[in-house]
Write a protein that holds these residues in place. Structure first.
Motif, PDB file in Angstrom:
ATOM      1  N   MET A 134       3.124  62.509  71.718  1.00 26.85           N
ATOM      2  CA  MET A 134       3.099  63.509  72.780  1.00 26.85           C
ATOM      3  C   MET A 134       4.102  64.625  72.500  1.00 26.85           C
ATOM      4  O   MET A 134       3.993  65.711  73.059  1.00 26.85           O
ATOM      5  N   VAL A 135       5.070  64.336  71.633  1.00 24.29           N
ATOM      6  CA  VAL A 135       6.016  65.362  71.191  1.00 24.29           C
ATOM      7  C   VAL A 135       5.372  66.151  70.061  1.00 24.29           C
ATOM      8  O   VAL A 135       4.834  65.570  69.113  1.00 24.29           O
ATOM      9  N   LYS A 136       5.433  67.445  70.135  1.00 25.02           N
ATOM     10  CA  LYS A 136       4.752  68.302  69.169  1.00 25.02           C
ATOM     11  C   LYS A 136       5.274  68.043  67.754  1.00 25.02           C
ATOM     12  O   LYS A 136       6.477  67.930  67.528  1.00 25.02           O
ATOM     13  N   ASN A 137       4.346  67.969  66.789  1.00 26.29           N
ATOM     14  CA  ASN A 137       4.649  67.781  65.371  1.00 26.29           C
ATOM     15  C   ASN A 137       5.344  66.449  65.093  1.00 26.29           C
ATOM     16  O   ASN A 137       6.077  66.315  64.107  1.00 26.29           O
ATOM     17  N   LYS A 138       5.118  65.456  65.953  1.00 28.62           N
ATOM     18  CA  LYS A 138       5.694  64.124  65.756  1.00 28.62           C
ATOM     19  C   LYS A 138       4.563  63.095  65.732  1.00 28.62           C
ATOM     20  O   LYS A 138       3.454  63.339  66.222  1.00 28.62           O
ATOM     21  N   THR A 139       4.847  61.946  65.128  1.00 32.44           N
ATOM     22  CA  THR A 139       3.880  60.854  65.095  1.00 32.44           C
ATOM     23  C   THR A 139       4.535  59.591  65.661  1.00 32.44           C
ATOM     24  O   THR A 139       5.754  59.500  65.757  1.00 32.44           O
ATOM     25  N   THR A 140       3.695  58.632  66.015  1.00 28.30           N
ATOM     26  CA  THR A 140       4.202  57.392  66.582  1.00 28.30           C
ATOM     27  C   THR A 140       3.281  56.239  66.219  1.00 28.30           C
ATOM     28  O   THR A 140       2.098  56.447  65.939  1.00 28.30           O
ATOM     29  N   THR A 141       3.832  55.042  66.215  1.00 29.39           N
ATOM     30  CA  THR A 141       3.026  53.836  66.016  1.00 29.39           C
ATOM     31  C   THR A 141       2.883  53.059  67.322  1.00 29.39           C
ATOM     32  O   THR A 141       2.278  51.990  67.337  1.00 29.39           O
ATOM     33  N   LYS A 142       3.430  53.606  68.399  1.00 30.16           N
ATOM     34  CA  LYS A 142       3.347  52.941  69.698  1.00 30.16           C
ATOM     35  C   LYS A 142       2.850  53.911  70.773  1.00 30.16           C
ATOM     36  O   LYS A 142       3.561  54.197  71.743  1.00 30.16           O
TER      37      LYS A 142
END
Length: 219
Positions: free
Chosen positions: A186-194
């Motif tokens: 949901m943070v721009k230009n970021k990725t997550t595994t959760k």
């Protein structure tokens, strides 16, 4: 950070109260000393390096008294030199991270202090699941059920839906971890595994599958 912000505010509050106390007149030194002792006991952060009771004479009439005129009485003021008591600050900091847990289950030998704390912390997972009730999209305020049976039925449906939602979210995160893949955060230009399941649903909005002549097309 919050602790130190509140620390500054509380110290300023106690200093302001001390300033008001030092302006107050007392009829005798005993009253002034008692007021100072009571104030010092109520302070949670301030200490006092030195406290002096100042005795000032009272003269009849206005203006500067003439030489040799005896005062009609005396009033007393408090003069205190405040400082921040580091021991009180240390105690206040310890209280920030403390909370009380209690239980009426005194017969269970398996319920240790560590187990009680673990059970308490596990409630947060359930509470986070029901935070969607506060969302305006859920329209909770528009639902009115009068009969207890209908309320119980709605709670059952909601709990079952939450169970399915949590299971789906767990599977998504589990597969992302196993395959070492990621999902847009949901943070721009970021990725997550959760990611949350709701965020995954939103990202797939507007994606349709069209089957034509045995072939599948994604639009």
């Amino acid at each position: 950070v919050t602790f130190y912000k509140n620390l500054d505010k509380n110290v300023a509050k106690e200093l302001k109260a001390l300033g008001q106390l030092m302006k107050k007149q007392f009829a005798c030194a005993v009253d002034a000393e008692q007021a100072m002792n009571d104030f010092a006991n109520q302070c949670h952060l301030l200490g006092f390096a030195q406290t002096t009771i100042i005795k000032e004479p009272i003269y009849a009439g206005r203006g500067r008294p003439k030489k040799g005129v005896k005062p009609t009485g005396y009033h007393y003021f408090i003069d205190a030199a405040p400082c921040t008591d580091l021991e009180k600050v240390k105690l206040a900091k310890l209280k920030v991270g403390m909370f009380i847990l209690a239980t009426n289950d005194t017969d269970s030998a398996d319920l240790t202090m560590a187990a009680l704390l673990e059970h308490y912390k596990s409630q947060q997972k359930v509470e986070r699941g029901f935070r969607f009730l506060k969302s305006p999209e859920f329209l909770t305020s528009s639902i009115f059920l009068k009969k207890p049976q209908r309320i119980e039925a709605l709670l059952m449906i909601m709990t079952l839906s939450l169970l399915v939602y949590a299971s789906l979210e767990h599977k998504i995160r589990e597969q992302l971890t196993k395959t070492e893949e990621f999902f847009p955060s949901m943070v721009k230009n970021k990725t997550t595994t959760k990611p949350t399941a709701r965020w995954v649903f939103l990202k797939f909005e507007g994606i349709d599958t069209l089957e034509f002549a045995g072939q599948h097309f994604i639009t």
